[in-house]
Design a protein around this motif. Sequence first.
Motif, PDB file in Angstrom:
ATOM      1  N   ASP A  49     -23.599  14.641  11.047  1.00  0.00           N
ATOM      2  CA  ASP A  49     -22.792  14.537   9.813  1.00  0.00           C
ATOM      3  C   ASP A  49     -22.524  13.077   9.423  1.00  0.00           C
ATOM      4  OD1 ASP A  49     -21.067  13.980  11.867  1.00  0.00           O
ATOM      5  OD2 ASP A  49     -19.544  15.456  11.318  1.00  0.00           O
ATOM      6  N   ILE A 210     -20.220  21.844   7.842  1.00  0.00           N
ATOM      7  CA  ILE A 210     -19.600  20.755   7.074  1.00  0.00           C
ATOM      8  C   ILE A 210     -19.017  21.275   5.763  1.00  0.00           C
ATOM      9  CG2 ILE A 210     -20.900  18.860   8.117  1.00  0.00           C
ATOM     10  CD1 ILE A 210     -22.851  19.021   5.762  1.00  0.00           C
ATOM     11  N   THR A 211     -18.792  22.621   5.708  1.00  0.00           N
ATOM     12  CA  THR A 211     -18.076  23.183   4.566  1.00  0.00           C
ATOM     13  C   THR A 211     -16.987  24.091   5.106  1.00  0.00           C
ATOM     14  OG1 THR A 211     -19.434  25.154   4.379  1.00  0.00           O
ATOM     15  CG2 THR A 211     -20.184  23.213   3.148  1.00  0.00           C
ATOM     16  N   ARG A 235     -11.751  20.856  12.473  1.00  0.00           N
ATOM     17  CA  ARG A 235     -12.408  19.755  11.746  1.00  0.00           C
ATOM     18  C   ARG A 235     -11.549  19.491  10.506  1.00  0.00           C
ATOM     19  NH1 ARG A 235     -18.834  19.817  11.917  1.00  0.00           N
ATOM     20  NH2 ARG A 235     -18.357  17.633  12.334  1.00  0.00           N
ATOM     21  N   ILE A 238     -12.806  17.958   7.281  1.00  0.00           N
ATOM     22  CA  ILE A 238     -13.592  18.832   6.385  1.00  0.00           C
ATOM     23  C   ILE A 238     -12.636  19.678   5.544  1.00  0.00           C
ATOM     24  CG2 ILE A 238     -15.253  20.737   6.290  1.00  0.00           C
ATOM     25  CD1 ILE A 238     -16.601  18.232   7.265  1.00  0.00           C
ATOM     26  N   ASN A 243     -16.984  17.083   3.231  1.00  0.00           N
ATOM     27  CA  ASN A 243     -17.833  16.176   4.019  1.00  0.00           C
ATOM     28  C   ASN A 243     -18.076  14.884   3.234  1.00  0.00           C
ATOM     29  OD1 ASN A 243     -19.518  15.331   6.131  1.00  0.00           O
ATOM     30  ND2 ASN A 243     -21.333  16.053   5.036  1.00  0.00           N
TER      31      ASN A 243
END
Length: 247
Positions: A49, A210-211, A235, A238, A243
């Motif tokens: 990422d 990453i969503t 995360r 995020i 991202n």
Amino acid sequence: MSIPPPMSSSTSAPISETFTSVQGEGKLAGVPSWFVRFSGCNLRCSWCDTPYASWNAEPKQRGLQDLIAEAARVKAANVSHAVITGGEPMMFTQAEELAAALRNLGMHITIETAGTIYRDIACDLMSISPKLSNSTPQPNDPRDKDAVWQVRHEARRINLDSLQKLIDSYPARQLKFVVSESQQLGEIETLLASLRGWQQDDVLLMPEGITVDALAKRHWIVEECVKRGWRYCPRLHIELFGNTRGT
Ligand code: SF4
């Protein structure tokens, strides 16, 4: 405030970015932190990422004195946690000098590493993220047409000697695994069985994705953490920012 150790004014390092945010991952999630990201990595994770620090590294040379001055300003503004990340910061001897200077400023230091390289470095939390087989570039990856990185990554991604030395040397540590499928749990258990001295609550499972939608499909990871006494790793960045760079 104590004075950082002497350092050549010409010492510089390849840096991708610096920014202040909250730590998004791990035991210190939510803690206001200053991030300094080294540019360059000895691995090429398929799902990386931060490709601007690995696949497409865009290093800018920053003087270490300049970085330390920035850290001192951040510390004066009440952000006392520093996160030295990458890329792979343990590739760079300059990371040792930077960490020593940040320690002299009185900052709490997290090192974020894949654990393939050992270094004796000033550190208050060693955040080790060993890379599972799901990280290896696929044969059809357009970024790796001749499969050079597929072979290199697979050969490098687990270094048991380095992982053991990091566990032995840094009692404040976390072992953070990026998971997307339940079969990866067996891989983690096999790796942990090869290592000594870690505690159950050093082990964190972090969902790949990453969503927010991708992360929402990972509820099964919470159940697996509860069964094993491991931690679920959010995360936050995020959830909060998507991202995006510099968060
Ligand atoms: S180790 Fe980290 S920076 Fe390097 S390729 Fe993997 S995810 Fe990206």
